[in-house]
Motif scaffolding. Structure first.
Motif, PDB file in Angstrom:
ATOM      1  N   VAL A  25      -2.786   0.797  30.589  1.00  0.00           N
ATOM      2  CA  VAL A  25      -1.833   0.713  31.692  1.00  0.00           C
ATOM      3  C   VAL A  25      -2.536   0.980  33.013  1.00  0.00           C
ATOM      4  O   VAL A  25      -2.332   0.260  34.006  1.00  0.00           O
ATOM      5  CB  VAL A  25      -0.669   1.707  31.475  1.00  0.00           C
ATOM      6  N   ILE A  26      -3.423   1.997  33.010  1.00  0.00           N
ATOM      7  CA  ILE A  26      -4.127   2.336  34.257  1.00  0.00           C
ATOM      8  C   ILE A  26      -5.037   1.187  34.693  1.00  0.00           C
ATOM      9  O   ILE A  26      -5.208   0.942  35.885  1.00  0.00           O
ATOM     10  CB  ILE A  26      -4.934   3.641  34.066  1.00  0.00           C
ATOM     11  N   ALA A  27      -5.582   0.447  33.723  1.00  0.00           N
ATOM     12  CA  ALA A  27      -6.499  -0.646  34.058  1.00  0.00           C
ATOM     13  C   ALA A  27      -5.858  -1.662  35.001  1.00  0.00           C
ATOM     14  O   ALA A  27      -6.549  -2.333  35.769  1.00  0.00           O
ATOM     15  CB  ALA A  27      -6.967  -1.344  32.783  1.00  0.00           C
ATOM     16  N   THR A  28      -4.512  -1.775  34.956  1.00  0.00           N
ATOM     17  CA  THR A  28      -3.829  -2.713  35.853  1.00  0.00           C
ATOM     18  C   THR A  28      -4.111  -2.381  37.314  1.00  0.00           C
ATOM     19  O   THR A  28      -4.100  -3.258  38.172  1.00  0.00           O
ATOM     20  CB  THR A  28      -2.309  -2.642  35.624  1.00  0.00           C
ATOM     21  N   PHE A  29      -4.349  -1.094  37.602  1.00  0.00           N
ATOM     22  CA  PHE A  29      -4.487  -0.674  39.004  1.00  0.00           C
ATOM     23  C   PHE A  29      -5.932  -0.572  39.449  1.00  0.00           C
ATOM     24  O   PHE A  29      -6.223   0.046  40.464  1.00  0.00           O
ATOM     25  CB  PHE A  29      -3.796   0.680  39.203  1.00  0.00           C
ATOM     26  N   THR A  30      -6.876  -1.146  38.669  1.00  0.00           N
ATOM     27  CA  THR A  30      -8.275  -0.954  39.032  1.00  0.00           C
ATOM     28  C   THR A  30      -8.789  -2.006  40.015  1.00  0.00           C
ATOM     29  O   THR A  30      -9.973  -2.000  40.346  1.00  0.00           O
ATOM     30  CB  THR A  30      -9.172  -0.967  37.777  1.00  0.00           C
ATOM     31  N   GLY A  31      -7.907  -2.874  40.494  1.00  0.00           N
ATOM     32  CA  GLY A  31      -8.319  -3.809  41.544  1.00  0.00           C
ATOM     33  C   GLY A  31      -9.260  -4.886  41.053  1.00  0.00           C
ATOM     34  O   GLY A  31      -9.188  -5.312  39.906  1.00  0.00           O
ATOM     35  N   ARG A  32     -10.168  -5.337  41.953  1.00  0.00           N
ATOM     36  CA  ARG A  32     -11.065  -6.430  41.604  1.00  0.00           C
ATOM     37  C   ARG A  32     -12.484  -5.932  41.417  1.00  0.00           C
ATOM     38  O   ARG A  32     -12.741  -4.752  41.436  1.00  0.00           O
ATOM     39  CB  ARG A  32     -11.025  -7.483  42.717  1.00  0.00           C
ATOM     40  N   GLY A  33     -13.386  -6.886  41.271  1.00  0.00           N
ATOM     41  CA  GLY A  33     -14.793  -6.530  41.157  1.00  0.00           C
ATOM     42  C   GLY A  33     -15.128  -6.030  39.760  1.00  0.00           C
ATOM     43  O   GLY A  33     -14.504  -6.429  38.779  1.00  0.00           O
ATOM     44  N   VAL A  34     -16.088  -5.116  39.715  1.00  0.00           N
ATOM     45  CA  VAL A  34     -16.629  -4.705  38.427  1.00  0.00           C
ATOM     46  C   VAL A  34     -15.838  -3.525  37.851  1.00  0.00           C
ATOM     47  O   VAL A  34     -15.978  -3.162  36.690  1.00  0.00           O
ATOM     48  CB  VAL A  34     -18.131  -4.381  38.582  1.00  0.00           C
ATOM     49  N   TRP A  39     -14.012   0.502  33.784  1.00  0.00           N
ATOM     50  CA  TRP A  39     -12.923   1.334  33.261  1.00  0.00           C
ATOM     51  C   TRP A  39     -12.677   1.033  31.787  1.00  0.00           C
ATOM     52  O   TRP A  39     -12.570   1.949  30.974  1.00  0.00           O
ATOM     53  CB  TRP A  39     -11.662   1.128  34.102  1.00  0.00           C
ATOM     54  N   SER A  40     -12.621  -0.257  31.425  1.00  0.00           N
ATOM     55  CA  SER A  40     -12.329  -0.562  30.017  1.00  0.00           C
ATOM     56  C   SER A  40     -13.478  -0.159  29.119  1.00  0.00           C
ATOM     57  O   SER A  40     -13.260   0.244  27.975  1.00  0.00           O
ATOM     58  CB  SER A  40     -12.007  -2.034  29.776  1.00  0.00           C
ATOM     59  N   THR A  41     -14.725  -0.266  29.626  1.00  0.00           N
ATOM     60  CA  THR A  41     -15.851   0.186  28.819  1.00  0.00           C
ATOM     61  C   THR A  41     -15.726   1.678  28.551  1.00  0.00           C
ATOM     62  O   THR A  41     -15.930   2.145  27.422  1.00  0.00           O
ATOM     63  CB  THR A  41     -17.185  -0.089  29.544  1.00  0.00           C
ATOM     64  N   LEU A  42     -15.338   2.425  29.601  1.00  0.00           N
ATOM     65  CA  LEU A  42     -15.165   3.866  29.438  1.00  0.00           C
ATOM     66  C   LEU A  42     -14.071   4.161  28.403  1.00  0.00           C
ATOM     67  O   LEU A  42     -14.266   4.940  27.470  1.00  0.00           O
ATOM     68  CB  LEU A  42     -14.806   4.478  30.793  1.00  0.00           C
ATOM     69  N   VAL A  43     -12.908   3.497  28.570  1.00  0.00           N
ATOM     70  CA  VAL A  43     -11.770   3.787  27.688  1.00  0.00           C
ATOM     71  C   VAL A  43     -12.104   3.434  26.240  1.00  0.00           C
ATOM     72  O   VAL A  43     -11.908   4.249  25.328  1.00  0.00           O
ATOM     73  CB  VAL A  43     -10.519   3.002  28.151  1.00  0.00           C
ATOM     74  N   THR A  44     -12.648   2.230  26.014  1.00  0.00           N
ATOM     75  CA  THR A  44     -12.947   1.848  24.635  1.00  0.00           C
ATOM     76  C   THR A  44     -14.079   2.709  24.071  1.00  0.00           C
ATOM     77  O   THR A  44     -14.083   3.019  22.879  1.00  0.00           O
ATOM     78  CB  THR A  44     -13.330   0.366  24.530  1.00  0.00           C
ATOM     79  N   GLY A  45     -15.006   3.125  24.946  1.00  0.00           N
ATOM     80  CA  GLY A  45     -16.091   3.992  24.501  1.00  0.00           C
ATOM     81  C   GLY A  45     -15.560   5.334  24.022  1.00  0.00           C
ATOM     82  O   GLY A  45     -15.939   5.829  22.950  1.00  0.00           O
ATOM     83  N   VAL A  46     -14.650   5.924  24.818  1.00  0.00           N
ATOM     84  CA  VAL A  46     -14.071   7.215  24.430  1.00  0.00           C
ATOM     85  C   VAL A  46     -13.294   7.054  23.125  1.00  0.00           C
ATOM     86  O   VAL A  46     -13.383   7.884  22.209  1.00  0.00           O
ATOM     87  CB  VAL A  46     -13.155   7.754  25.553  1.00  0.00           C
ATOM     88  N   THR A  47     -12.539   5.953  23.014  1.00  0.00           N
ATOM     89  CA  THR A  47     -11.770   5.712  21.795  1.00  0.00           C
ATOM     90  C   THR A  47     -12.684   5.617  20.581  1.00  0.00           C
ATOM     91  O   THR A  47     -12.404   6.185  19.522  1.00  0.00           O
ATOM     92  CB  THR A  47     -10.959   4.413  21.927  1.00  0.00           C
ATOM     93  N   PHE A  48     -13.795   4.905  20.765  1.00  0.00           N
ATOM     94  CA  PHE A  48     -14.755   4.758  19.673  1.00  0.00           C
ATOM     95  C   PHE A  48     -15.291   6.129  19.267  1.00  0.00           C
ATOM     96  O   PHE A  48     -15.351   6.461  18.081  1.00  0.00           O
ATOM     97  CB  PHE A  48     -15.890   3.827  20.117  1.00  0.00           C
TER      98      PHE A  48
END
Lengths: 506, 134
Positions: A25-34, A39-48
C-alpha cells in the motif's frame, strides 16, 4: 543467527503477510524514479528474511507445526495461521523468488512500463506476493478464498500492464480474469458446502469433523463440495485441459511478471490442492473413496503429452515456455495423485525445482527482450555469440526442463518415476519419459536458434545483458544446478513433508 | 413435493448461477460477459445467505433483559455466513471493477468490445508476424 526482538519472533507468522501488505500500500506513494523499485526490494527482502527466520524457528522448535491465532481469538472463532514444514518451504520459495525477481525487475520494468505507472506497478506487484504468501500460511478455509482473490486480482492487473508492448495482453488478462473468477467461485462454493456440513472454517477442525461423519463417503453435500473444489483448484493451477488462460497470459505479460507468475502462482495453486485434498478431506477420502487417482493422473498425463507437443510448435520462446509450464504442472499433479511417499515427495521437490528453473528462464528471456526487443525465435537466432551468459543460462535451464542428470529437474523426475513404479503405474513412467523426450525437442529448438543461427536485425548489434539482470538469472539457474547435485535440503524437507501429508509421523 | 419447494432458494441460487455461467460462455460482448460473471457470483451469495437460516430464527441481537442479564431475543440465524458474504461482495465488486477497467482499455486499443471482432483482429496480427518471419 541474527538477534531479533522477541515481539518479532512471537508474531513471525502474521508479519510474513503483514509486511508486504502494508509495504504494498505504501509503495503507491513512492512517486517516480527509482524509489518505487528500491522500496519494493526492501519490502520483499525483509519478507524473505522473515520466511527464512520462520523456517529456522520451525526446525529449531522440533514441533510438527507452529500455530498462531490472529488477534488472540481462539482458532475455532477467529483465523489461525499455521506453519508446518510443507508451507514453511513453500513460503521460502515464494518469498525468495519474489525477492529475486524484484531485484531483477528494475531495468525490465523501466523498459516495458511507462514511468508514471511504476509506483502502481510495484504496489500491485508486492500485493500479488502478499496474496500468494497469505494463501500458503493460513489455516482458515475462507481466508484462503479472500487471499486467493487478492493475488488473482493483482495478477490480472499485472498482466494487463503488458498492454504498452502488445495489446493482446489486455484480452489475455480479461480471459484469465473470467476463468479465474469462475474457478475461485467454485472454490468459494466448495468451502460453503463444507461449512454447511462441518459448521467450521478452520481446516484442522473441518478435517476432524469430516472424519467423525459415519456417512463420509456417501454424503451428497460432501461429494458436491469435493467436486467443486477439485474443478476450482484445477482451474487455478492450470491443470490440462483447464489451462486455457495460462499460455497467452504468460506470453503477453511484462517479462518480470511472467517470471514471477511462472515460478509462484500455479505452485501456490498446487499447494492449495495439497491442503484441501490431503489436509481437509484426507488421503483416504480423496484418493481411495473418490476416483481422484484416475481423474487427476489422466488429466496430468494428457497435459504432459499434449502441452509439450503444443510447445514444440510455438514460434515465440515465451509461449513455448508457457506451454512447457502446463506440462510441468502435469508432473507435479501426477506426483501427488499417486498418494505414495515417493510420488508426493517428487511433487513437492518439483514445485521448488521448476520454480527456480522456469523463473530463471523467463528472466533470461526478459533480458533478451530488453536487449533485442522481442522473444520470437528470429530474435533468438545467433544470440549465443552476442549474449553468451544469458544464452548459457537459458540453455542450462532447458536441460533442467528435460530432466538431465545433475540438474534439479532430474531429481524430481527420479522421485516421480520411483513413485509411479512403487504404485505399479508403469504407464506413468512411460508418460514421464515421453514428456522428457518432447521437452528435449522444444529445448533443442531454443538451443539451435541461440547457438547455430545467424543473427539478423537488432540481434546482430545486441550486447550482453546488464549485470543487474545477469546476477538474479544466474542465482536461480545456479540454484537449479546446485540442488541437482546436493539434494540433502530439498529432498529431506520434501520426504518429511510428504510423510506428514500422508498421515505418517513427520 | 413440499420438501423440494421448501428449499426453493437453493433452486433459485442454482438457476441464477447457471444463467450467469451461460452468459460467461455464450455471450460475445465483453460487457455482457462481465454482467454474467456478476450474476454467477450473486448466485453464490444467495447460497451462503440461505444456509444461515435457522427455523424461526430472527436477527442475532443480544440485549439486556429484565434482571440485567444479556440474552438473545430468541433463536437467531447464523451470522457467520452473512459476514463471509460481506467480504465476498467486496471481492466481487473489485473483480467487476478490474474487469471493466480492462474492457475500457480493450475498447481504446481495439476499437470494439465484441469478442469475435477482437479475435479476427488478433488473427490478423498473428498472420503479419508469420509473414515477417518468412
Amino acid at each position: 543467527m541474527l538477534d531479533i526482538p522477541l515481539d518479532v519472533q512471537a508474531n513471525l507468522p502474521v508479519l510474513i503477510v503483514l509486511t508486504p501488505l502494508l509495504g504494498g500500500v505504501i509503495a503507491t506513494f513512492t512517486g517516480r524514479g527509482v524509489l518505487p523499485w528500491l522500496w519494493s526490494t526492501l519490502v520483499t527482502g525483509v519478507t524473505f528474511a522473515l520466511t527464512i527466520q520462520m523456517m529456522m524457528t520451525l526446525l529449531a522448535s522440533g514441533e510438527p507445526f507452529i500455530s498462531y491465532e490472529l488477534g488472540n481469538w481462539p482458532k475455532w472463532w477467529g483465523i489461525e495461521y499455521r506453519v508446518d514444514l510443507l508451507n514453511a518451504f513453500i513460503l521460502l520459495v515464494v518469498a525468495g523468488i519474489g525477492f529475486i525477481t524484484t531485484v531483477y525487475a528494475r531495468l525490465s520494468v523501466q523498459d516495458e512500463i511507462p514511468d508514471d505507472r511504476h509506483n502502481v506497478f510495484y504496489a500491485v506487484w508486492i500485493l500479488a506476493i502478499t496474496g500468494l504468501l497469505g494463501i500458503t500460511i493460513t489455516g482458515d478455509a475462507f481466508n484462503v478464498y479472500v487471499l486467493l482473490e487478492i493475488s488473482s486480482l493483482t495478477v490480472y492487473a499485472l498482466i494487463a500492464m503488458g498492454k504498452d508492448r502488445d495489446r493482446r495482453a489486455l484480452t489475455a488478462s480479461l480471459r484469465y480474469l473470467i476463468l479465474g473468477s469462475v474457478g475461485a467461485s467454485f472454490i468459494l462454493l466448495g468451502i460453503g458446502y463444507l461449512m454447511m456440513v462441518t459448521g467450521t472454517l478452520n481446516m484442522e477442525d473441518m478435517h476432524n469433523q469430516l472424519l467423525r461423519m459415519p456417512d463420509l463417503d456417501t454424503n451428497r453435500t460432501i461429494l458436491v463440495a469435493f467436486a467443486l473444489l477439485v474443478v476450482g483448484l484445477s482451474l487455478k493451477m492450470a491443470l490440462y485441459p483447464l489451462h486455457m488462460w495460462l499460455p497467452k497470459a504468460y506470453t503477453y505479460a511484462p517479462s518480470a511478471v511472467s517470471a514471477l507468475l511462472a515460478a509462484t502462482a500455479t505452485k501456490v495453486g498446487v499447494y492449495m490442492a495439497f491442503r484441501f485434498l490431503f489436509g481437509i478431506f484426507g488421503v483416504g477420502f480423496s484418493f481411495y473413496a473418490m476416483p481422484s487417482h484416475f481423474v487427476l493422473l489422466g488429466m496430468a498425463s494428457l497435459g504432459i503429452i499434449f502441452s509439450s507437443l503444443t510447445a514444440i510448435r510455438q514460434t515465440n520462446a515465451k509461449s513455448l515456455l508457457a506451454y512447457s509450464s502446463v506440462g510441468q504442472i502435469g508432473y507435479i499433479v501426477a506426483g501427488f495423485s499417486l498418494a505414495n511417499p515417493n510420488g508426493v515427495a517428487g511433487s513437492i521437490v518439483h514445485i521448488f525445482n521448476h520454480a527456480v528453473t522456469k523463473g530463471g528462464m523467463f528472466m533470461a528471456l526478459g533480458a533478451i527482450a530488453y536487449r533485442v526487443g522481442g522473444t520470437d525465435m528470429k530474435h533468438l537466432r545467433g544470440l549465443g555469440k552476442r549474449m553468451p551468459l544469458t544464452a548459457g543460462a537459458l540453455a542450462l535451464g532447458g536441460l533442467g526442463l528435460i530432466g538431465f542428470p545433475l540438474t534439479a529437474g532430474f531429481i524430481s523426475k527420479w522421485y516421480l518415476v520411483s513413485g509411479a513404479l512403487d504404485a505399479g503405474m508403469w504407464q506413468l513412467a512411460v508418460v514421464v519419459l515421453i514428456g522428457s523426450l518432447f521437452a528435449l525437442v522444444y529445448v533443442w529448438k531454443i538451443i539451435e536458434a541461440l547457438f547455430f543461427g545467424e543473427p539478423t536485425g537488432r540481434t546482430a548489434e545486441a550486447t550482453e545483458a546488464p549485470l543487474s539482470m545477469l546476477i538474479p538469472i544466474w542465482v536461480l539457474i545456479g540454484l537449479s544446478i546446485y540442488f541437482g547435485v546436493d539434494t540433502s535440503f530439498t529432498a529431506d524437507v520434501a520426504t518429511r513433508a510428504a510423510s506428514s501429508l500422508l498421515g505418517g509421523l513427520p | 413435493m413440499t420438501e423440494l419447494l421448501g428449499i426453493y432458494n437453493y433452486w433459485i441460487y442454482i438457476i441464477l448461477m447457471m444463467i450467469g455461467f451461460y452468459g460467461v460462455i455464450a455471450k460475445a460482448n465483453l460487457i455482457k460477459q462481465a454482467i454474467a460473471l456478476g450474476l454467477f457470483q450473486t448466485g453464490i451469495f444467495l447460497f451462503y445467505i440461505s444456509m444461515a437460516v435457522v427455523d424461526g430464527g430472527t436477527a442475532p441481537i443480544w440485549t439486556t433483559v429484565g434482571d440485567g442479564a444479556v440474552k438473545a431475543l430468541g433463536p437467531y440465524d447464523n451470522p457467520l455466513p452473512h459476514v463471509l458474504i460481506l467480504t465476498a461482495i467486496v471481492v466481487s465488486v473489485s473483480v467487476l471493477a478490474v474487469a471493466l477497467a480492462i474492457i475500457i482499455n480493450i475498447k481504446w486499443s481495439y476499437g470494439t468490445i465484441e469478442y469475435d471482432e477482437i479475435a479476427a483482429l488478433e488473427r490478423a496480427t498473428e498472420r503479419e508476424e508469420g509473414d515477417a518471419d518468412a
